[in-house]
Write an enzyme that holds these catalytic residues in place. Structure first.
Site, PDB file in Angstrom:
ATOM      1  N   CYS A  42      61.544   2.734-107.927  1.00  0.00           N
ATOM      2  CA  CYS A  42      61.791   3.106-106.537  1.00  0.00           C
ATOM      3  C   CYS A  42      61.607   1.885-105.628  1.00  0.00           C
ATOM      4  CB  CYS A  42      60.824   4.217-106.116  1.00  0.00           C
ATOM      5  SG  CYS A  42      61.124   4.827-104.434  1.00  0.00           S
ATOM      6  N   ASP A  44      60.137   1.859-102.907  1.00  0.00           N
ATOM      7  CA  ASP A  44      58.862   1.990-102.196  1.00  0.00           C
ATOM      8  C   ASP A  44      58.012   0.716-102.305  1.00  0.00           C
ATOM      9  OD1 ASP A  44      56.065   2.784-101.612  1.00  0.00           O
ATOM     10  OD2 ASP A  44      56.902   4.809-101.527  1.00  0.00           O
ATOM     11  N   ARG A  46      55.026   0.255-102.169  1.00  0.00           N
ATOM     12  CA  ARG A  46      53.747   0.414-102.881  1.00  0.00           C
ATOM     13  C   ARG A  46      53.903   0.391-104.398  1.00  0.00           C
ATOM     14  NH1 ARG A  46      52.561   5.929 -99.890  1.00  0.00           N
ATOM     15  NH2 ARG A  46      54.787   6.028-100.434  1.00  0.00           N
ATOM     16  N   HIS A  98      57.353   7.476-109.094  1.00  0.00           N
ATOM     17  CA  HIS A  98      55.966   7.483-108.627  1.00  0.00           C
ATOM     18  C   HIS A  98      55.676   8.797-107.925  1.00  0.00           C
ATOM     19  CE1 HIS A  98      56.820   6.665-104.261  1.00  0.00           C
ATOM     20  NE2 HIS A  98      57.950   6.245-104.785  1.00  0.00           N
ATOM     21  N   CYS A 101      56.685  10.453-103.992  1.00  0.00           N
ATOM     22  CA  CYS A 101      57.892   9.700-103.617  1.00  0.00           C
ATOM     23  C   CYS A 101      58.558  10.323-102.381  1.00  0.00           C
ATOM     24  CB  CYS A 101      58.879   9.672-104.789  1.00  0.00           C
ATOM     25  SG  CYS A 101      60.385   8.736-104.427  1.00  0.00           S
TER      26      CYS A 101
HETATM   27 CO    CO Z   1      59.779   6.585-103.985  1.00  0.00          CO
END
Ligand code: CO
Length: 210
Positions: A42, A44, A46, A98, A101
């Protein structure tokens, strides 16, 4: 202050740190990359691929998009898979989702989020497919986390359904496709144990034969 003035000192520090341990690290890498792994994760912030598995530049070939989706007509992702499998000859493809999400959460809601709702559409299919299992869970958080896992399971199959991966298996190239989920609240990976490493594991509907 210019953005480059803000961030470049960190870059210099990072490069110097690596060179202090291994002076020829970058000059060696400049000639060739030979990663064993393709990471599909992803976007993201993080979930930084290399850091999570403690890998250095050159060790991980990476593709990231919102909600780590592998869509058969996304030529960006397919091109990454093709290069990784056919040219770099990676041994493992890791689809890593994750928990928590935002993309999966958006797809679960009936709210409008703009253009991205089209990109996330296939997650609604997954939700519909596993409706009973998801509805039996105690709360929204549990449903979201399970859908994050189920989304990964479906993307693992999606990778295996590509012509690229099936062609590799046809020529007896060793290649495994794994499904993992990362916990943004504890930094730990979980193997969903849905690894695929051959055509016999695929539903015949998705299998290509010569
Ligand atoms: Co995500």
């Amino acid at each position: 202050m210019k953005l480059s003035e803000q961030l470049f000192p960190h870059n210099r520090e990072w490069a110097d740190g690596i060179k202090s341990v291994d002076p020829t690290f970058f000059s060696r890498l400049a000639h060739q990359q030979a990663p064993e792994y393709l990471w599909i994760g992803c976007s993201d912030s993080r979930v930084p691929a290399n850091e999570i598995v403690g890998m250095l530049p050159g060790e991980l070939f990476v593709h990231r998009n919102v909600a780590n989706l592998v869509v058969q007509y996304d030529f960006n992702c397919l091109s990454v898979i093709q290069y990784a499998v056919d040219v770099l000859r990676v041994r493992h493809v890791i689809v890593c989702g994750h928990y928590g999400c935002g993309g999966v959460k958006a797809a679960m809601s009936s709210g409008k989020h703009g253009l991205i709702d089209n990109w996330l559409h296939s997650i609604k299919h997954t939700q519909a497919l596993y409706r009973d299992e998801l509805e039996a869970l105690p709360d929204e958080r549990a449903r979201l986390d399970r859908l994050c896992e189920l989304n990964v399971v479906r993307q693992v199959r999606s990778v295996a359904h590509t012509t690229v991966v099936q062609d590799a298996w046809d020529r007896r190239q060793a290649l495994s496709v794994h499904g993992w989920v990362y916990g943004i609240d504890d930094g730990l990976l979980k193997d969903l144990e849905v690894t695929l490493d051959g055509k016999s594991q695929l539903d015949p509907i998705y299998r290509f034969e010569d």
